[in-house]
Design a protein around this motif. Sequence first.
Motif, PDB file in Angstrom:
ATOM      1  N   LEU A 284     -17.824  51.151  55.229  1.00  0.00           N
ATOM      2  CA  LEU A 284     -19.200  51.055  54.730  1.00  0.00           C
ATOM      3  C   LEU A 284     -19.275  50.993  53.202  1.00  0.00           C
ATOM      4  O   LEU A 284     -20.176  50.370  52.647  1.00  0.00           O
ATOM      5  N   ALA A 286     -16.933  49.559  51.187  1.00  0.00           N
ATOM      6  CA  ALA A 286     -16.601  48.164  50.874  1.00  0.00           C
ATOM      7  C   ALA A 286     -17.775  47.267  51.258  1.00  0.00           C
ATOM      8  O   ALA A 286     -18.142  46.351  50.517  1.00  0.00           O
ATOM      9  N   GLY A 287     -18.387  47.549  52.411  1.00  0.00           N
ATOM     10  CA  GLY A 287     -19.534  46.763  52.869  1.00  0.00           C
ATOM     11  C   GLY A 287     -20.663  46.760  51.858  1.00  0.00           C
ATOM     12  O   GLY A 287     -21.300  45.735  51.626  1.00  0.00           O
ATOM     13  N   ARG A 288     -20.894  47.909  51.225  1.00  0.00           N
ATOM     14  CA  ARG A 288     -21.978  47.978  50.242  1.00  0.00           C
ATOM     15  C   ARG A 288     -21.605  47.247  48.956  1.00  0.00           C
ATOM     16  O   ARG A 288     -22.416  46.530  48.377  1.00  0.00           O
ATOM     17  N   ILE A 290     -19.586  44.761  48.750  1.00  0.00           N
ATOM     18  CA  ILE A 290     -19.517  43.322  49.030  1.00  0.00           C
ATOM     19  C   ILE A 290     -20.905  42.744  49.297  1.00  0.00           C
ATOM     20  O   ILE A 290     -21.074  41.544  49.384  1.00  0.00           O
ATOM     21  N   ASN A 291     -21.931  43.600  49.351  1.00  0.00           N
ATOM     22  CA  ASN A 291     -23.285  43.035  49.435  1.00  0.00           C
ATOM     23  C   ASN A 291     -23.767  42.518  48.077  1.00  0.00           C
ATOM     24  O   ASN A 291     -24.798  41.871  47.986  1.00  0.00           O
ATOM     25  N   VAL A 292     -23.007  42.812  47.019  1.00  0.00           N
ATOM     26  CA  VAL A 292     -23.391  42.336  45.686  1.00  0.00           C
ATOM     27  C   VAL A 292     -22.836  40.922  45.473  1.00  0.00           C
ATOM     28  O   VAL A 292     -21.626  40.734  45.485  1.00  0.00           O
ATOM     29  N   PRO A 293     -23.708  39.926  45.290  1.00  0.00           N
ATOM     30  CA  PRO A 293     -23.191  38.585  45.031  1.00  0.00           C
ATOM     31  C   PRO A 293     -22.333  38.611  43.760  1.00  0.00           C
ATOM     32  O   PRO A 293     -22.663  39.297  42.805  1.00  0.00           O
ATOM     33  N   VAL A 295     -19.248  39.790  43.630  1.00  0.00           N
ATOM     34  CA  VAL A 295     -18.264  40.866  43.673  1.00  0.00           C
ATOM     35  C   VAL A 295     -16.842  40.307  43.807  1.00  0.00           C
ATOM     36  O   VAL A 295     -15.860  40.983  43.481  1.00  0.00           O
ATOM     37  N   SER A 296     -16.750  39.052  44.253  1.00  0.00           N
ATOM     38  CA  SER A 296     -15.423  38.464  44.503  1.00  0.00           C
ATOM     39  C   SER A 296     -14.554  38.443  43.243  1.00  0.00           C
ATOM     40  O   SER A 296     -13.342  38.438  43.324  1.00  0.00           O
ATOM     41  N   PHE A 299     -13.272  42.402  43.485  1.00  0.00           N
ATOM     42  CA  PHE A 299     -12.862  43.106  44.698  1.00  0.00           C
ATOM     43  C   PHE A 299     -11.526  42.563  45.200  1.00  0.00           C
ATOM     44  O   PHE A 299     -11.430  41.414  45.596  1.00  0.00           O
TER      45      PHE A 299
ATOM     46  N   GLY B 282     -17.258  42.486  54.893  1.00  0.00           N
ATOM     47  CA  GLY B 282     -16.702  43.515  54.014  1.00  0.00           C
ATOM     48  C   GLY B 282     -16.599  44.913  54.582  1.00  0.00           C
ATOM     49  O   GLY B 282     -16.785  45.881  53.849  1.00  0.00           O
ATOM     50  N   TYR B 306     -11.525  39.952  51.184  1.00  0.00           N
ATOM     51  CA  TYR B 306     -12.638  39.139  50.707  1.00  0.00           C
ATOM     52  C   TYR B 306     -12.128  37.923  49.942  1.00  0.00           C
ATOM     53  O   TYR B 306     -12.673  36.839  50.050  1.00  0.00           O
ATOM     54  N   ARG B 395     -25.170  39.093  57.244  1.00  0.00           N
ATOM     55  CA  ARG B 395     -24.041  39.995  57.473  1.00  0.00           C
ATOM     56  C   ARG B 395     -24.291  40.886  58.695  1.00  0.00           C
ATOM     57  O   ARG B 395     -23.408  41.100  59.513  1.00  0.00           O
TER      58      ARG B 395
END
Lengths: 423, 423
Positions: A284, A286-288, A290-293, A295-296, A299, B282, B306, B395
Motif C-alpha cells: 500500500l 508503494a501503491g500510494r 505510485i499514484n503520483v504521476p 514517480v517513475s 521509484f 504499484g 514500475y 488502478r
Amino acid sequence: MKVEIIAVGTEILLGNIVNTNAAFLAEECASIGLSCYYQSVVGDNEQRLSETLKNAMGRAEVILLSGGLGPTKDDLTKETVAKVCDRKLVMDDHTRERIEAYFDKKGKKKPTDNNWKQAMVPEDAMVLDNENGTAPGIILETGENTIVLLPGPPGELKPMFLAQVKPYLQQKSDTVIVSQTVKICGIGESQAETMIADLIEDQTNPTLAPYAKTGEVHLRVTASAEDEKKAQKLIKPMVKQLKERFGQNVYSTDADTTLEKAVVDLLVANDLTISTAESCTGGLLAGRLINVPGVSEVFKRGVITYSNKAKRKMIGVKKVTLDRFGAVSEQVAGEMAKGTAALTKADVTVAITGLAGPDGGTQEKPVGLVYIGCYVKGNLTVKEYHLSGDRSKIRENTVAQALVLLRECVLEYISEVTFGKKK
Amino acid sequence: MKVEIIAVGTEILLGNIVNTNAAFLAEECASIGLSCYYQSVVGDNEQRLSETLKNAMGRAEVILLSGGLGPTKDDLTKETVAKVCDRKLVMDDHTRERIEAYFDKKGKKKPTDNNWKQAMVPEDAMVLDNENGTAPGIILETGENTIVLLPGPPGELKPMFLAQVKPYLQQKSDTVIVSQTVKICGIGESQAETMIADLIEDQTNPTLAPYAKTGEVHLRVTASAEDEKKAQKLIKPMVKQLKERFGQNVYSTDADTTLEKAVVDLLVANDLTISTAESCTGGLLAGRLINVPGVSEVFKRGVITYSNKAKRKMIGVKKVTLDRFGAVSEQVAGEMAKGTAALTKADVTVAITGLAGPDGGTQEKPVGLVYIGCYVKGNLTVKEYHLSGDRSKIRENTVAQALVLLRECVLEYISEVTFGKKK
C-alpha cells in the motif's frame, strides 16, 4: 448567503451509494463563505422532492440539487423544480446538439427519445454544459432563490460545479471568500490545536480551522473581503505565521499537493531514488507513491515480504534476527531497510513490519505495533508506532506514518548535506 | 414501518467528513424491511435539530439520530431529544460505572465533569452500552415514535447498531425481512441485469436487486414473512436459481466474504502459493490480498516493478521484449508472470502492466490499456483490458480485474486437475 443541499436518489436512501456529492458541495460552499445549515436526501418522488424543495427555499437563498437528471421516467428533479417554480420546460437546441455530438464522439448507438428529455430545460434558465455526460446542469433564478440542478454522477457534478457554478455563486456574493490550506504532518491533531489555540480564538477575519486527516493535519485559513486581492492580503500574514510555527512540518500550502506528492517532489528535486519493502501493509505504501504521476523518475523497486522466508530470501534479513527479535521488531525493520538498499541500490529505502491484526497480537507485542525503518544513504532510522483501529485502519495509518518518516529522514539528509555536517 | 435518518454534526455540514453513517444505517434498515424516504443532516444547533426532529417524527415511526452525544457543550442531541419528547434527563448509574471502567481500562486520566454528562439519559429510556467509547446509545419510545440515538464515530455506531438496535427494530416489525446476497464477478453489470430481467420483473417476494461494484455485481434477494424460517424458505429457490444461471461466476453468498477473501480461501483450500508482480498498480493488488487475515499461509512474495529496469533485473523480463513490444504489452505481462514464478517458486503468479495515466498514452496505446498475466503451474493466460476513469479509478479497476482473472485461472486449473485432463 445561505445554501441548502438536496441529493435526489433512491439509491442513496437505500444506502447503496454514499452521498459524497453532499460532502464535496458542502466543502466547496464553505470555501466561498456560504453557510449551510441543512442537507437532505429524498428519493425520485415528486411529492416528497417538492415538499423538501419548498422547505429549503424558505430557509436558504441558494439551493443545490444533485441527481435525478437522467433520461428515464424515474428521473424527475427537473420536472419537479419547474413545477414548484411555475416554469414551463422548453427544448434547448444547444443542448440537443451537444447530446448528438456526445453520442457521435462516443461512437455509441443513436440517442433514444429518452435522451431528448435531457435537452428540455425550464424557461429562462441558464444551461450548464456537461463535459462528461448528456445531462445539462441548470441555474434557475426565481427572484428569491437561486436553484442549481447538477447531475448525480460525481465525475459529472464535480467539474461542472467547479468550472461553472462556483464562479457564478462567488460573483453573486458581495464579499469574496478566499482560503488557503497549510498542510502539516508529523504533529498530532491535539498538539497542533494547542499550538494555534491563540490564533483560533483571536481571529475572526481571517479565520483558522484545523482538520485532522490520517497522519496529517490541515489548517485552513479563510478570509472575506470586497475583492480577491484584499482577501489574499488578509490571509498572507496568517499563513506566514503558521509556516513559522510549524516549520519543517509544513509539507505544502498548495490545495492539490498530497503528502505522497510532496514526498515524491522532494525525492525528484534532490535526485534521490527510492525502494520500498513492506510486510503488513503489503504494497500500500508503494501503491500510494505510485499514484503520483511522474514517480517513475525516482521509484526503483518495491518488495512485499509478508512471510519470514520472503524477508530472508528477498532482502537478506538474517534468520538469527528473526528468531531472536521476531518479525515485528526494530532490528528486522532495520535489516529490511538496509537489505532493500543493498538489493536495489536505491538512495532511500523504507521498510515496514507490523501487526495489523485481527489475530497474532500478544501482551508484549499487541496488534497495532508497527516498526518503520528508513535508510538514507547509509543513515538508518527506525521508529516504533502504536496504532489503533481495525486491520484496514492500522494499515492505512501505517502508510501515512511511513510517508511522514520518509519525508523527515530525507529532509534531515538534505540539511546535513547542505550545511556540510556530512558528505 | 417507516424510518428517517438524521445525522447531527457541523463537520458534515462543512463537508469535512462524508456521511457514511447514513449509508450504513440506510442499507441496514432496508435489509430489515424498513422504508426510508428522507435523510437529513443538521448542525449541533438546538433550534434546527428540534425542527428537523419534529418534522421527521410526523413522517416516520422510527427516527435514527447519529452524533452529538459527546462530552462537550456543543453536543446537544440528547438534550434536544429529551426536550422535544418532554422527558427529564437523569443520571444512569450503570453508564456512570461503565465510563469509569472505560477510563480505567484505557489507563487514561480520570474522567472529567464533562464525561458525567454522557451518563445522563432521558427518563424511561433504554440505555445501550457502547463497547468502543464512552457515549451510551439510547432508545426512547414515545408511544408514536421510536427514537434511537447513536454515537457519531462509525467505529462506535456500527457495532452498537448491529448488536443492539437492529434486533430491537426487527422485533418491533410484524414481518421479518431476510436477505441474502449472491456475489458474482467476471460478468458486467448490464449483462448480469439482462440475465435476470425476468426474475426482477416477475418477483415481488422475494425481490431481486442488482448492485454494481468495481469488477463485481451483487444480487440481493430479499423476502418478507411472518418468521425467519418462512423468509429463508422463500429466498432459497431464488438463490439456487441464481447460482445455476451464473455458475462459476458466483464467488460467494456470504455477506462477509469479499472477492479477495474468496480468492485467498480458494488458494488456501487447494494449497496453492501466490506471488504478485505489479507495475501501474504499484502494490495495490498485493495490498488487497494481504488485507485478508490468514493470507500468510499462501502469500509468498510481491514485487513492484514500475520501471523497465526493475522488470528486467527483478523478474527477468527480456530487454528485447521490452524494446520490441513496449512495457505495456501482452508479451511483457506474460514474461512478468513467468519470471515471478521462476524467482519466487510460487504455484500461482499474477502480473500487471498498464497505462494508468494521466500522461503517457498514445493513439495506439491509450491511457486505460492494461495487460494482466496469470501463470498457474505452467499455464499462462494474458488478457487485455480497456479501462476508463482517472488514474486512481483505472488502478482500482485493474486490481479488481486481476482478482477476477486470478480466480478464473485457478478454478480452471482445479477443474483440469480434478477431471484428469492435465496433471
